[in-house]
Design an enzyme around this catalytic site. Structure first.
Site, PDB file in Angstrom:
ATOM      1  N   GLU A 188       0.780  -1.131   0.191  1.00 16.11           N
ATOM      2  CA  GLU A 188      -0.140  -0.085   0.026  1.00 16.11           C
ATOM      3  C   GLU A 188       0.958   1.260   0.093  1.00 16.11           C
ATOM      4  O   GLU A 188       1.822   1.385   0.865  1.00 16.11           O
ATOM      5  CB  GLU A 188      -0.913   0.134   1.254  1.00 16.11           C
ATOM      6  CG  GLU A 188      -2.070  -0.849   1.315  1.00 16.11           C
ATOM      7  CD  GLU A 188      -2.794  -0.515   2.528  1.00 16.11           C
ATOM      8  OE1 GLU A 188      -2.858   0.601   3.101  1.00 16.11           O
ATOM      9  OE2 GLU A 188      -3.614  -1.505   3.077  1.00 16.11           O
ATOM     10  N   GLU A 238     -13.759   5.459  -0.924  1.00 12.75           N
ATOM     11  CA  GLU A 238     -14.452   4.577  -0.164  1.00 12.75           C
ATOM     12  C   GLU A 238     -15.171   5.322   0.886  1.00 12.75           C
ATOM     13  O   GLU A 238     -14.798   5.614   1.991  1.00 12.75           O
ATOM     14  CB  GLU A 238     -13.780   3.211   0.646  1.00 12.75           C
ATOM     15  CG  GLU A 238     -13.090   2.554  -0.524  1.00 12.75           C
ATOM     16  CD  GLU A 238     -12.221   1.394  -0.013  1.00 12.75           C
ATOM     17  OE1 GLU A 238     -12.308   0.695   0.882  1.00 12.75           O
ATOM     18  OE2 GLU A 238     -10.837   1.769  -0.147  1.00 12.75           O
TER      19      GLU A 238
END
Length: 459
Positions: A262, A316
Site C-alpha cells: 500500500e 470509499e
C-alpha cells in the site's frame, strides 16, 4: 522474479514481463455503499491496462468476476480470522479450499495476505500471525498450490522502532523474537516477499516543518544524505523502504525481497491534514509511477526494482476516521478519475514533467513559465465539465470570465475554459496532473492569446 506485483502498463504500450523493471499495482478496497458491480470494476481495470490487483478479503462475487480476466489477484485472510487460522490446521485447509482453490485456475490467485497491519490491530492478534501463516502455507502444500501462490503479511511502518536515517532502521524490540524473525524465516524458506504499507503522506503531515513537500512528492529537491552510510535519497518513499531493508538486515535477513502493498496520497483531507489535496495526490502517484517504471531500485538495493500497489482504486465513503481516509481513490464510484494519472505509456499527459523542466522559448518569454489551455479538439461536454470543476470545486479564480469582466470576450467555451484551466494550474503550482481535465487541457510555453485577456502565470 517479481512476485504478486502488477503493471499498469498495457502490453501493447511497453512490455515489462522481465524482472528488470518495477511494477505498479492497485488495491481494490470496498468499504463503501456506492461502488460499481464487480463485473464493471473488472472492465475498468482492463480498460486501464491493470493486470494485477490486491483484495482485502475473498469475496465470492469479486473473485468470480475476476475469472478468466487475465488479472492476477492477491487475496487476504482478514485479521478477525487469524485466531482460528492459528489454532486449527483443518480451519485453514477448509479456508483455502473454499476461498482459494475453488476459484483457481480460472481466477489467477498468486498470493495470500495473511492479516493486514496485524501489529497495530486493536484485537491483539499479533501472537496468532506466524502460526496462521504457517498453517495457510501447509494448506497450500496439501492442495498443490504452494508453487503458484505465495504467503505473506502486510506490515505498517510503525513496526519500526527507528527509520531515520534509513541505515539505522530497526524493528521494535518486542516484535523481533516472537514474530519478525519467524515470519522472515518463513518468507525466506518459501521465496516470498515481505509486504510493507508505506505512506510518505503520514510522515510529511506529521513533520511538515522538517520534511520538504517536494521530497515527499518525487519532485526536484536537494535530497537527503544518510549520515550513517553516505547514501543520498531523492524521495521519502525510497528512504522508508530502505529503513525496512536495514531493519531486516539487522536481524539477519538481508536476502528477503520486499513489495510495497500500500502507498498513496489523499486527494482531500481535514484542515489539520497538511498536504492533502488533489494536486499533491496527482504529483505523488504520478511521480511514483515514473519512479517505479525506471526499473531502478533504492539506494540501498539499487538492483532490486520497486514493486508497488497504489492505494486505492476507489474513494470509499464508509471508511471511518479523518476525511483523508475516504479520499485515497484514483477513481470516484462513477468510474471518473479523481485526477489524471498515466496508467500507460500511451496516456502520459502532455504536460508531464514540464513543471520540473523549463521549456526553452524565445527571448520574449521568460524561460520556465508555462500556461494551461483548453484542447479545442475535445468535446464541448468535456470542456464544460472541466470548466465547471475548475470554477467550482477546483477553486480557480473565474471572476475575470464573468459577463462584463476583463476576460469575458471572446465569449467562447474554449476561451473561458482556457482561462479557468490556467487559473487552476497556476494555483496548484503547475503540478504534474493539474493541467489535464480528462484530456481537455494541455500545457503551452507561450502566453495564450484570447482577445485582450492576459493569463496569469502564478509568478
Amino acid at each position: 522474479m517479481a512476485l504478486f506485483v502488477l503493471s499498469l502498463l498495457t502490453l501493447s504500450a511497453i512490455s515489462f514481463t522481465h524482472a528488470d523493471s518495477g511494477m505498479i499495482g492497485v488495491n481494490y478496497g470496498r468499504i463503501a455503499d456506492n461502488l460499481p458491480a464487480p463485473e464493471k470494476v473488472v472492465e475498468l481495470l482492463k480498460s486501464q491496462g491493470i493486470n494485477r490487483v490486491k483484495l482485502y478479503d475473498t469475496d465470492k462475487s469479486v473473485l468470480t468476476a475476476l475469472a478468466n480476466s487475465g488479472i492476477k489477484v492477491v487475496v487476504s485472510l482478514p485479521n478477525e480470522n487469524l485466531a482460528a487460522a492459528s489454532a486449527d490446521q483443518s480451519y485453514t485447509d477448509n479456508w483455502v479450499q473454499e476461498n482459494v482453490k475453488k476459484y483457481t485456475p480460472a481466477t489467477d490467485i498468486e498470493a495470500i495476505a495473511v492479516g493486514n497491519e496485524v501489529f497495530v490491530d486493536p484485537r491483539n492478534t499479533t501472537t496468532y500471525l506466524v502460526q496462521a501463516m504457517k498453517n495457510i502455507q501447509s494448506s497450500l502444500v496439501k492442495f498443490n498450490l504452494d508453487e503458484s501462490i505465495k504467503v505473506s503479511s502486510p506490515i505498517a511502518l510503525s513496526a519500526l522502532a527507528n527509520s531515520y536515517p534509513p541505515s539505522s532502521g530497526s524493528f521494535k524490540p518486542d516484535l523481533i523474537e516472537p514474530v519478525i524473525k519467524p515470519m522472515l524465516d518463513l518468507l525466506r524458506k518459501t521465496s516470498s516477499h515481505i509486504m510493507v504499507n508505506a505512506y510518505p503522506f503520514f510522515a510529511y503531515a506529521a513533520n511538515a516543518d522538517k520534511i520538504s513537500l517536494d521530497y515527499a512528492l518525487f519532485k526536484e529537491n536537494a535530497g537527503n544524505v544518510d549520515s550513517g552510510n553516505g547514501l543520498k535519497y531523492s524521495n521519502l518513499l525510497d528512504a522508508q523502504i530502505d529503513a525496512v531493508f536495514a531493519a531486516m538486515a539487522a536481524v539477519g535477513f538481508n536476502d528477503v525481497k520486499l513489495v510495497v502493498t500500500e502507498t498513496g496520497w489523499p486527494s482531500a483531507g481535514d484542515e489539520n491534514e497538511i498536504g492533502a489535496g488533489s494536486a499533491n495526490a496527482a504529483a505523488y502517484n504520478g511521480g511514483l509511477v515514473k519512479r517505479v517504471l525506471t526499473g531502478n531500485g533504492t539506494p540501498l538495493k539499487p538492483k532490486e526494482p520497486l514493486n508497488v500497489y497504489l492505494f486505492a482504486l476507489f474513494n470509499e465513503n464508509q471508511k471511518t476516521g479523518p476525511t483523508s481516509e475516504r479520499n485515497y481513490g484514483l477513481f470516484y464510484p462513477n468510474e471518473n478519475k479523481v485526477y489524471d494519472l498515466p496508467f500507460s505509456a500511451k496516456s502520459t499527459p502532455v504536460n508531464d514533467g514540464k513543471d520540473k523542466v523549463p521549456v526553452k522559448t524565445p527571448s520574449s518569454h521568460v524561460g520556465g513559465q508555462t500556461w494551461c489551455v483548453a484542447n479545442g479538439k475535445t468535446t464541448k461536454e468535456k470542456l464544460q465539465e472541466g470548466l465547471d470543476y475548475a470554477c467550482g470545486e477546483g477553486g480557480a479564480d473565474c471572476r475575470p470570465i464573468q459577463k462584463g469582466a476583463t476576460c469575458y470576450d471572446p465569449e467562447s467555451l474554449e476561451a473561458h475554459a482556457s482561462y479557468a484551466f490556467n487559473s487552476y494550474y497556476q494555483k496548484n503550482a503547475r503540478g504534474v496532473g493539474t493541467c489535464d481535465f480528462g484530456g481537455a487541457a494541455y500545457v503551452v510555453s507561450q502566453p495564450p492569446k484570447y482577445g485582450k485577456c492576459e493569463f496569469p502565470t502564478g509568478h
